[in-house]
Design a protein around this motif. Structure first.
Motif, PDB file in Angstrom:
ATOM      1  N   GLY A 214       0.811  -1.207   0.000  1.00  6.45           N
ATOM      2  CA  GLY A 214       0.000   0.000   0.000  1.00  6.45           C
ATOM      3  C   GLY A 214       0.845   1.258   0.000  1.00  6.45           C
ATOM      4  N   GLN A 215       1.937   1.242   0.761  1.00  3.23           N
ATOM      5  CA  GLN A 215       2.843   2.391   0.754  1.00  3.23           C
ATOM      6  C   GLN A 215       3.478   2.566  -0.627  1.00  3.23           C
ATOM      7  OE1 GLN A 215       5.576   2.670   4.155  1.00  3.23           O
ATOM      8  NE2 GLN A 215       4.223   1.340   5.323  1.00  3.23           N
ATOM      9  N   GLY A 216       3.846   1.430  -1.263  1.00  5.42           N
ATOM     10  CA  GLY A 216       4.390   1.516  -2.613  1.00  5.42           C
ATOM     11  C   GLY A 216       3.387   2.089  -3.589  1.00  5.42           C
ATOM     12  N   ALA A 217       2.126   1.659  -3.466  1.00  4.74           N
ATOM     13  CA  ALA A 217       1.074   2.189  -4.336  1.00  4.74           C
ATOM     14  C   ALA A 217       0.895   3.688  -4.130  1.00  4.74           C
ATOM     15  CB  ALA A 217      -0.237   1.453  -4.060  1.00  4.74           C
ATOM     16  N   LEU A 218       0.962   4.130  -2.899  1.00  2.00           N
ATOM     17  CA  LEU A 218       0.832   5.555  -2.597  1.00  2.00           C
ATOM     18  C   LEU A 218       1.934   6.357  -3.284  1.00  2.00           C
ATOM     19  CD1 LEU A 218      -0.318   7.945  -0.805  1.00  2.00           C
ATOM     20  CD2 LEU A 218       1.468   7.311   0.815  1.00  2.00           C
ATOM     21  N   LEU A 219       3.172   5.847  -3.218  1.00  4.02           N
ATOM     22  CA  LEU A 219       4.283   6.589  -3.799  1.00  4.02           C
ATOM     23  C   LEU A 219       4.232   6.615  -5.316  1.00  4.02           C
ATOM     24  CD1 LEU A 219       7.226   5.466  -1.470  1.00  4.02           C
ATOM     25  CD2 LEU A 219       5.739   7.450  -1.288  1.00  4.02           C
ATOM     26  N   LEU A 220       3.567   5.632  -5.921  1.00  4.47           N
ATOM     27  CA  LEU A 220       3.402   5.657  -7.373  1.00  4.47           C
ATOM     28  C   LEU A 220       2.460   6.775  -7.802  1.00  4.47           C
ATOM     29  CD1 LEU A 220       3.089   1.849  -8.255  1.00  4.47           C
ATOM     30  CD2 LEU A 220       5.034   3.357  -8.685  1.00  4.47           C
ATOM     31  N   THR A 221       1.494   7.087  -6.962  1.00  6.27           N
ATOM     32  CA  THR A 221       0.493   8.105  -7.316  1.00  6.27           C
ATOM     33  C   THR A 221       0.775   9.455  -6.664  1.00  6.27           C
ATOM     34  OG1 THR A 221      -0.917   7.347  -5.481  1.00  6.27           O
ATOM     35  CG2 THR A 221      -1.297   6.376  -7.647  1.00  6.27           C
ATOM     36  N   ALA A 222       1.479   9.450  -5.530  1.00  6.83           N
ATOM     37  CA  ALA A 222       1.768  10.706  -4.826  1.00  6.83           C
ATOM     38  C   ALA A 222       3.176  10.650  -4.243  1.00  6.83           C
ATOM     39  CB  ALA A 222       0.740  10.938  -3.711  1.00  6.83           C
ATOM     40  N   PRO A 223       4.200  10.877  -5.063  1.00 10.70           N
ATOM     41  CA  PRO A 223       5.589  10.787  -4.597  1.00 10.70           C
ATOM     42  C   PRO A 223       5.906  11.719  -3.435  1.00 10.70           C
ATOM     43  CG  PRO A 223       5.496  10.903  -6.987  1.00 10.70           C
ATOM     44  CD  PRO A 223       4.117  11.188  -6.494  1.00 10.70           C
ATOM     45  N   GLY A 224       5.097  12.740  -3.243  1.00  5.16           N
ATOM     46  CA  GLY A 224       5.345  13.673  -2.146  1.00  5.16           C
ATOM     47  C   GLY A 224       5.207  13.039  -0.783  1.00  5.16           C
ATOM     48  N   GLY A 225       4.577  11.857  -0.721  1.00  8.04           N
ATOM     49  CA  GLY A 225       4.410  11.198   0.573  1.00  8.04           C
ATOM     50  C   GLY A 225       5.608  10.388   1.003  1.00  8.04           C
ATOM     51  N   ALA A 226       6.721  10.482   0.259  1.00  5.13           N
ATOM     52  CA  ALA A 226       7.896   9.662   0.549  1.00  5.13           C
ATOM     53  C   ALA A 226       8.491   9.945   1.915  1.00  5.13           C
ATOM     54  CB  ALA A 226       8.956   9.863  -0.534  1.00  5.13           C
ATOM     55  N   ALA A 227       8.297  11.149   2.438  1.00  5.27           N
ATOM     56  CA  ALA A 227       8.882  11.493   3.734  1.00  5.27           C
ATOM     57  C   ALA A 227       8.325  10.618   4.847  1.00  5.27           C
ATOM     58  CB  ALA A 227       8.637  12.963   4.050  1.00  5.27           C
ATOM     59  N   ASN A 228       7.037  10.304   4.775  1.00  8.46           N
ATOM     60  CA  ASN A 228       6.418   9.458   5.791  1.00  8.46           C
ATOM     61  C   ASN A 228       5.238   8.717   5.172  1.00  8.46           C
ATOM     62  OD1 ASN A 228       5.755   8.349   8.317  1.00  8.46           O
ATOM     63  ND2 ASN A 228       6.417  10.230   9.338  1.00  8.46           N
ATOM     64  N   PRO A 229       5.536   7.715   4.325  1.00  7.54           N
ATOM     65  CA  PRO A 229       4.464   7.080   3.544  1.00  7.54           C
ATOM     66  C   PRO A 229       3.412   6.370   4.381  1.00  7.54           C
ATOM     67  CG  PRO A 229       6.519   5.851   3.321  1.00  7.54           C
ATOM     68  CD  PRO A 229       6.847   7.138   4.005  1.00  7.54           C
ATOM     69  N   PHE A 230       3.792   5.826   5.541  1.00 10.55           N
ATOM     70  CA  PHE A 230       2.783   5.124   6.328  1.00 10.55           C
ATOM     71  C   PHE A 230       1.685   6.073   6.782  1.00 10.55           C
ATOM     72  CE2 PHE A 230       1.292   4.104  10.668  1.00 10.55           C
ATOM     73  CZ  PHE A 230       0.466   3.052  10.335  1.00 10.55           C
ATOM     74  N   TYR A 231       2.066   7.176   7.384  1.00 11.25           N
ATOM     75  CA  TYR A 231       1.055   8.114   7.866  1.00 11.25           C
ATOM     76  C   TYR A 231       0.313   8.782   6.713  1.00 11.25           C
ATOM     77  CZ  TYR A 231       3.018   7.527  12.518  1.00 11.25           C
ATOM     78  OH  TYR A 231       3.441   6.995  13.717  1.00 11.25           O
ATOM     79  N   ALA A 232       0.966   8.875   5.544  1.00 13.24           N
ATOM     80  CA  ALA A 232       0.301   9.471   4.381  1.00 13.24           C
ATOM     81  C   ALA A 232      -0.820   8.583   3.850  1.00 13.24           C
ATOM     82  CB  ALA A 232       1.321   9.737   3.276  1.00 13.24           C
ATOM     83  N   LEU A 233      -0.861   7.305   4.238  1.00 13.72           N
ATOM     84  CA  LEU A 233      -1.952   6.423   3.820  1.00 13.72           C
ATOM     85  C   LEU A 233      -3.286   6.858   4.421  1.00 13.72           C
ATOM     86  CD1 LEU A 233      -0.326   2.859   4.129  1.00 13.72           C
ATOM     87  CD2 LEU A 233      -0.906   4.076   2.027  1.00 13.72           C
ATOM     88  N   ALA A 234      -3.234   7.478   5.585  1.00 14.76           N
ATOM     89  CA  ALA A 234      -4.461   7.897   6.275  1.00 14.76           C
ATOM     90  C   ALA A 234      -4.830   9.323   5.868  1.00 14.76           C
ATOM     91  CB  ALA A 234      -4.267   7.817   7.781  1.00 14.76           C
ATOM     92  N   SER A 235      -6.112   9.595   5.833  1.00 17.50           N
ATOM     93  CA  SER A 235      -6.566  10.960   5.553  1.00 17.50           C
ATOM     94  C   SER A 235      -6.219  11.853   6.740  1.00 17.50           C
ATOM     95  CB  SER A 235      -8.080  10.967   5.319  1.00 17.50           C
ATOM     96  OG  SER A 235      -8.754  10.540   6.500  1.00 17.50           O
ATOM     97  N   PRO A 236      -6.073  13.156   6.535  1.00 11.36           N
ATOM     98  CA  PRO A 236      -5.713  14.055   7.640  1.00 11.36           C
ATOM     99  C   PRO A 236      -6.638  13.928   8.848  1.00 11.36           C
ATOM    100  CG  PRO A 236      -5.547  15.200   5.553  1.00 11.36           C
ATOM    101  CD  PRO A 236      -6.152  13.863   5.252  1.00 11.36           C
ATOM    102  N   GLY A 237      -7.917  13.711   8.598  1.00 10.10           N
ATOM    103  CA  GLY A 237      -8.847  13.599   9.711  1.00 10.10           C
ATOM    104  C   GLY A 237      -8.666  12.337  10.533  1.00 10.10           C
ATOM    105  N   MET A 238      -8.143  11.293   9.872  1.00  7.60           N
ATOM    106  CA  MET A 238      -7.928  10.019  10.566  1.00  7.60           C
ATOM    107  C   MET A 238      -6.532   9.897  11.166  1.00  7.60           C
ATOM    108  SD  MET A 238      -9.643   7.150   8.106  1.00  7.60           S
ATOM    109  CE  MET A 238      -8.894   5.886   9.152  1.00  7.60           C
ATOM    110  N   LEU A 239      -5.655  10.860  10.938  1.00  7.01           N
ATOM    111  CA  LEU A 239      -4.252  10.742  11.333  1.00  7.01           C
ATOM    112  C   LEU A 239      -4.033  10.393  12.804  1.00  7.01           C
ATOM    113  CD1 LEU A 239      -1.369  10.907  10.314  1.00  7.01           C
ATOM    114  CD2 LEU A 239      -1.381  13.361  10.810  1.00  7.01           C
TER     115      LEU A 239
END
Length: 409
Positions: A214-239
């Motif tokens: 899932g983290q790999g999939a996130l980075l394919l679509t949003a490379p900006g989440g590379a700094a902290n890909p795990f937390y980037a999986l969650a929406s800001p409200g769910m963080l």
């Protein structure tokens, strides 16, 4: 590159699962797991002859590496947890070290209650944690299913062939996702074979695998989440949910190595590698559930020392990897010897199973060699000192016994 990383996560998670499965099938000594249980099995086998002393020393080195693992894991786990809280409250940054030390003291104080009581408190949290990992990862994979192409080893092999230096750096960087199997094996005496198998194959492995992809999939679509890909999986409200769960889970992860160190200490005393210490039985039903006050105190002091000396989880990462990879290589070698001499496995079966695991282990040894100047030397020196202590105590006791036996005769 990111697809390569997460492809390796998948393949190596599978190898680790095989290792845990094989270990839980027969690599125990009277229900106890860990490197020293393999040493005991080696000593009991007359077929090995002159190889026994050398294999025992190898097992002692593995035990020394595991002790280093048990000292570093609580430090790096709790530090990373408290550092994660700064995502919610940046003001907590100055309090990271004091809060970490407070949690560590509380964690070690809790050990006196015994594995069963601690497990009943921590277990439900871990089930929720791995369930959350699976859901977040699966949701991300649905958005970018092309990440599943990383299941093909061709990406990793291409980078390895064309950029071997980069490949080694990647191996060293991703190694921490492979750790934990050595602690599961050492904890066998506390929880038993069957719970280890069920927990790994039904809960831990699927949750981790889905989340890494899932983290790999996130980075394919949003490379900006590379700094902290795990937390980037969650929406800001769910963080807050993953942050709080990650904090609890990483603290709880320390429990496996602490209780594993207790088991290892008892086995070391039984094998005459350490002086006798007070060992308290914490369960009337499970023989393996123990508490060792001396080990608990020494570990607490050492863990506090690591926190104060390194100051951050990133600084501890290099030291942590070196200690774990040493344990994994030695466990694989000893398990192969036991499979050949005690379990009666055929050579092709041994070569296929343990050859694959050793290949993976040695690849990670090469990756972690790059970390030695940055702190990887610490567990090597500490393990060397522990091994020397084991040898001095064992040989000294043997020399003392000889004249006493002569007088008895």
């Amino acid at each position: 590159m990111e697809m390569l990383k997460f492809g390796k996560f998948a393949a190596l998670a599978l190898a680790m699962a095989v290792a845990v499965g094989c270990s839980s099938k027969g690599g125990d000594n009277a229900g106890e797991g860990g490197t020293l249980s393999l040493v005991a099995l080696v000593q009991q086998n007359a077929k090995l002859g002159r190889w026994v002393p050398r294999l025992v020393v190898l097992g002692m080195a593995g035990a020394a590496f595991f002790y280093c693992d048990a000292l570093i894991t609580p430090a790096i786990s709790v530090l990373s947890a408290v550092e994660g809280l700064t995502l919610l409250t940046p003001a907590l940054e100055r309090a990271v070290i004091p809060v970490t030390l407070g949690i560590i003291v509380g964690l070690f104080a809790l050990q006196r209650r015994g594995t069963h009581r601690v497990g009943s408190l921590f277990g439900p949290v871990m089930v929720v944690w791995f369930g959350t990992l699976a859901v977040l990862g699966a949701t991300s994979i649905v958005r970018a299913p092309q990440v599943l192409l990383a299941l093909s080893p061709s990406y990793a092999l291409t980078v390895l062939a064309q950029h071997p230096g980069v490949a080694l750096a990647i191996l060293g960087a991703v190694f921490l996702v492979l750790t934990g199997g050595e602690a599961l094996y050492a904890d066998m005496g506390h929880v038993g074979r069957r719970p280890v198998r069920i927990a790994w194959f039904a809960v831990v492995w699927p949750g981790l695998l889905l989340n890494y992809f899932g983290q790999g999939a996130l980075l394919l679509t949003a490379p900006g989440g590379a700094a902290n890909p795990f937390y980037a999986l969650a929406s800001p409200g769910m963080l807050p949910l993953p942050v709080i769960l990650a904090t609890a889970a990483t603290v709880i992860a320390s429990q496996a190595t602490i209780s594993g160190a207790f088991s290892l200490t008892r086995q070391a005393v039984q094998l005459d590698l350490l002086p006798r210490v007070r060992i308290l039985q914490t369960s009337a039903d499970e023989r393996g559930q123990i508490f060792v006050p001396a080990a608990n105190t020494i570990m607490l002091i050492a863990v506090i020392g690591f926190v104060l000396a390194f100051g951050s989880s990133s600084a501890l990462a290099a030291a942590y990897g070196a200690s774990v990879v040493g344990t994994m290589v030695i466990t694989t070698l000893l398990a192969a010897v036991v499979a050949a001499s005690t379990w009666g496995w055929s050579r092709p079966r041994i070569a296929l199973t343990f050859g694959l695991l050793l290949l993976v282990d040695l690849a990670f040894v090469a990756g972690n060699v790059t970390k030695i100047p940055d702190g990887g030397w610490v567990p090597l020196v500490l393990a060397g000192a522990m091994l020397a202590g084991f040898l001095l105590w064992r040989d000294g006791r043997a020399k003392l016994r000889r004249p006493l036996l002569g007088r008895a005769v």
